[in-house]
Design an enzyme around this catalytic site. Sequence first.
Site, PDB file in Angstrom:
ATOM      1  N   GLY A  15      38.231  21.829   6.284  1.00 55.85           N
ATOM      2  CA  GLY A  15      37.054  21.323   6.978  1.00 55.85           C
ATOM      3  C   GLY A  15      35.750  22.026   6.639  1.00 55.85           C
ATOM      4  N   SER A  83      36.198  30.099  -2.376  1.00 59.58           N
ATOM      5  CA  SER A  83      35.952  31.478  -2.827  1.00 59.58           C
ATOM      6  C   SER A  83      37.193  32.337  -2.572  1.00 59.58           C
ATOM      7  CB  SER A  83      34.698  32.066  -2.179  1.00 59.58           C
ATOM      8  OG  SER A  83      34.651  31.874  -0.796  1.00 59.58           O
TER       9      SER A  83
END
Length: 165
Positions: A15, A83
């Site tokens: 999300g 990341s």
Amino acid sequence: MNSFIIWITGKSKTGKSTIAKKLNEFFSVKNLNSYILEGKYTLELFKDIGFEIKNIRERIRRLGILSFILADAGIIPIIPSVSPIKDERERIKNSSIFPFIEVYLKCPEEIREKRLTKLSSFTEYVNKIYVPPENPDIEIDTHIHNVEKSVKIIIEYLIINKYII
């Protein structure tokens, strides 16, 4: 208002982008300048480098630099990016002169996998090597909290810590 950085991390389909967009809408209504540095779009921006671990580190480093530039200009950068490399996220956080708010989105694997459509081999790879933060500023289980509640959690954190009024 002093600027700050909101770095939303988590595996694919937790999300990140959806929450970033709603958070950006909230800032817009409050007349706060913000900008989303979407991880998937920066792949195009950083297409000069490959997909090995050293290149993933470089992509994260470049996102960090871009977030510093935006924050320095008085714009709140919102970075929804897998990341996957924890120490790179920590390096950015530790080198930032701006408050760095790390938001970790998680979701049970079986639920997350139901949300998945066809993924690129790169996305599958970064999900595989993803290391979650040990002490994020905010941790949200997006299986328990919907988008609106997730954004509310982030906003409440920002208010409590006096980043926004």
